[in-house]
Structures are given as C-alpha cells and as structure tokens.
Motif scaffolding. Structure first.
Motif, short mmCIF file in Angstrom:
data_model
loop_
_atom_site.label_atom_id
_atom_site.label_comp_id
_atom_site.label_asym_id
_atom_site.label_seq_id
_atom_site.Cartn_x
_atom_site.Cartn_y
_atom_site.Cartn_z
N LEU A 1 7.75 1.51 -8.96
CA LEU A 1 6.48 1.90 -8.37
C LEU A 1 5.95 3.16 -9.06
O LEU A 1 4.76 3.26 -9.33
CB LEU A 1 6.64 2.12 -6.86
CG LEU A 1 5.35 2.20 -6.06
CD1 LEU A 1 4.47 0.98 -6.28
CD2 LEU A 1 5.66 2.36 -4.59
N GLN A 2 6.85 4.07 -9.38
CA GLN A 2 6.45 5.30 -10.08
C GLN A 2 5.82 4.97 -11.44
O GLN A 2 4.78 5.51 -11.78
CB GLN A 2 7.66 6.24 -10.26
CG GLN A 2 7.36 7.49 -11.06
CD GLN A 2 6.37 8.42 -10.40
OE1 GLN A 2 6.27 8.47 -9.19
NE2 GLN A 2 5.61 9.14 -11.19
N SER A 3 6.45 4.08 -12.20
CA SER A 3 5.89 3.73 -13.51
C SER A 3 4.57 2.96 -13.36
O SER A 3 3.67 3.11 -14.18
CB SER A 3 6.89 2.96 -14.36
OG SER A 3 7.17 1.71 -13.81
N TYR A 4 4.45 2.17 -12.30
CA TYR A 4 3.19 1.47 -12.04
C TYR A 4 2.07 2.49 -11.79
O TYR A 4 0.96 2.35 -12.29
CB TYR A 4 3.33 0.52 -10.84
CG TYR A 4 2.10 -0.33 -10.61
CD1 TYR A 4 1.85 -1.46 -11.38
CD2 TYR A 4 1.18 0.01 -9.61
CE1 TYR A 4 0.71 -2.22 -11.17
CE2 TYR A 4 0.06 -0.75 -9.40
CZ TYR A 4 -0.18 -1.87 -10.18
OH TYR A 4 -1.32 -2.62 -9.98
N TYR A 5 2.38 3.52 -11.02
CA TYR A 5 1.41 4.61 -10.79
C TYR A 5 1.00 5.25 -12.11
O TYR A 5 -0.19 5.41 -12.38
CB TYR A 5 2.02 5.69 -9.89
CG TYR A 5 1.76 5.54 -8.42
CD1 TYR A 5 0.96 6.44 -7.75
CD2 TYR A 5 2.31 4.51 -7.68
CE1 TYR A 5 0.73 6.33 -6.38
CE2 TYR A 5 2.09 4.38 -6.32
CZ TYR A 5 1.29 5.29 -5.68
OH TYR A 5 1.06 5.17 -4.34
N VAL A 6 1.99 5.63 -12.89
CA VAL A 6 1.72 6.33 -14.15
C VAL A 6 0.90 5.45 -15.10
O VAL A 6 -0.07 5.91 -15.70
CB VAL A 6 3.04 6.79 -14.82
CG1 VAL A 6 2.79 7.32 -16.22
CG2 VAL A 6 3.71 7.85 -13.97
N ASP A 7 1.27 4.18 -15.20
CA ASP A 7 0.58 3.26 -16.11
C ASP A 7 -0.86 3.01 -15.71
O ASP A 7 -1.69 2.69 -16.56
CB ASP A 7 1.31 1.91 -16.17
CG ASP A 7 2.66 2.01 -16.84
OD1 ASP A 7 2.95 3.04 -17.49
OD2 ASP A 7 3.46 1.05 -16.68
N ILE B 1 -2.14 -7.44 -7.71
CA ILE B 1 -1.49 -7.64 -6.40
C ILE B 1 -0.09 -8.23 -6.61
O ILE B 1 0.87 -7.79 -5.97
CB ILE B 1 -2.34 -8.58 -5.50
CG1 ILE B 1 -3.57 -7.86 -4.99
CG2 ILE B 1 -1.51 -9.14 -4.35
CD1 ILE B 1 -3.35 -7.00 -3.78
N ALA B 2 0.00 -9.20 -7.50
CA ALA B 2 1.30 -9.84 -7.77
C ALA B 2 2.30 -8.82 -8.33
O ALA B 2 3.48 -8.83 -7.95
CB ALA B 2 1.12 -11.01 -8.74
N LYS B 3 1.84 -7.94 -9.22
CA LYS B 3 2.73 -6.90 -9.77
C LYS B 3 3.28 -6.00 -8.67
O LYS B 3 4.47 -5.72 -8.61
CB LYS B 3 1.99 -6.04 -10.80
CG LYS B 3 1.72 -6.71 -12.11
CD LYS B 3 0.95 -5.75 -13.02
CE LYS B 3 0.39 -6.43 -14.23
NZ LYS B 3 -0.44 -5.51 -15.06
N VAL B 4 2.38 -5.56 -7.80
CA VAL B 4 2.80 -4.66 -6.71
C VAL B 4 3.76 -5.37 -5.77
O VAL B 4 4.80 -4.83 -5.39
CB VAL B 4 1.58 -4.10 -5.94
CG1 VAL B 4 2.03 -3.30 -4.72
CG2 VAL B 4 0.72 -3.24 -6.85
N LYS B 5 3.45 -6.60 -5.41
CA LYS B 5 4.32 -7.35 -4.51
C LYS B 5 5.69 -7.58 -5.14
O LYS B 5 6.71 -7.54 -4.44
CB LYS B 5 3.67 -8.68 -4.12
CG LYS B 5 2.54 -8.51 -3.13
CD LYS B 5 1.94 -9.83 -2.71
CE LYS B 5 0.86 -9.62 -1.65
NZ LYS B 5 0.27 -10.89 -1.22
#
Length: 180
Positions: free
Chosen positions: A27-33, A90-94
C-alpha cells in the motif's frame, strides 16, 4: 577459485536482494507511485490539524482518537471517459488489501458508497488501520491511519463517531473539491 567465490557471493547477494524486494505491491508503494499521477490526489494530515468536536465521544472513542497521530489520504477521481483505468486501479487496491496481513475490521455502505476498514496487527493493537471507500460516480479514496497503541475494537467506535461528527469542511476542502 577466488573468482568463483566472488561470483557465488555476488549471485547470492543479488538473489537475496531480489527476493526481499519481491513483486508484491504494498500500500505504501502504491501511494508513492500514484501521489503525483493523473487523476490522483495525495495528502498527509496530522490529526492535530483537523478540528473535530469530541464533546460527544465516549471514553473508548477519546482513547482511540488520541492513539492516532497521522492520516495519509490517496484519492482517485473517476472519469466517465476512462472507466477501464478506474476499474484497473480499484483492482490493484483490492489486490493489495486482500493480502493476509490485512485483517477485516468492518464494512458498511454510506449514502451509496462502499467502505471497508482493515488493519495490520493483532486483536489488541493495530499498527495501521486502512479505510477504503469507493463510489462509481466519484472515484475512490484510501486513508491510512497511523499511530501508537491503536486498538482495533476502539477504532470501530471512533469510525462510527466520526461518521456523525461535525468536521469543518474547510480543513479538507482540497480533497472535497478534487472529487467535484
């Protein structure tokens, strides 16, 4: 011989580094990206900067509120012209939130919006609480709640209280305007 040993050590070192990095997106890398990507908004909010009327809070809610130090918000604005990207995000987050390290805390719908709350930790103490909400017409938002000694059970009561709390919209105006 020495060359072979160096090669072996180098190969092992590389394998360890690559294995520890893994392909899993956190989740952290998703935020950063995505913090500066198109259709995204990111905002870090120290809880001390958000004024909330706590006069109606129970003791458990006050305790939960005081255990929170910071909120990290990442939002994605849906677009009628790009529903495929919205579905992909949405799919990535899920997928990230389906990792076994995330424990389900609660799920509910609020005015047509689906909201799920998960946490990392055990039944007595959460290291991180994640609130994920989405609505097809506006987009989605993820809030990472960070703090010390956060109790998952007390966080549920706090979230319920915050739904009814009077939060000054000027404090989160940038976020509100982003979704308009």
């Amino acid at each position: 011989m020495q060359r072979t040993i160096k090669y072996l050590v180098y190969t092992l070192f590389t394998a360890v580094i690559l294995t520890s990095c893994g392909n899993d997106v956190s989740l952290q890398s998703y935020y950063v990206d995505n913090q500066e990507a198109k259709n995204f908004i990111s905002q870090d909010l120290p809880l001390s900067m958000i004024e909330i009327d706590k006069s109606e809070f129970t003791e458990a809610q006050k305790e939960a509120y005081e255990s929170v130090s910071k909120l990290n918000f990442l939002g994605y604005k849906a677009s009628e012209t790009d529903t495929e990207t919205y579905k992909a995000e949405i799919a990535k987050v899920k997928t990230i939130l389906s990792d076994s390290k995330y424990n389900d805390l609660m799920e509910f719908s609020d005015r047509g919006n689906k909201i799920s709350v998960k946490y990392i930790g055990d039944d007595d103490e959460a290291d991180e609480v994640v609130v994920f909400g989405n609505a097809k017409d506006t987009g989605f938002g993820i809030v990472r709640i960070l703090g010390d000694d956060m109790n998952p059970e007390k966080m549920v009561t706090l979230i319920n209280a915050l739904q009814k709390a009077n939060v000054e919209e000027g404090q989160i105006e940038d976020i509100m305007n982003f979704f308009k």
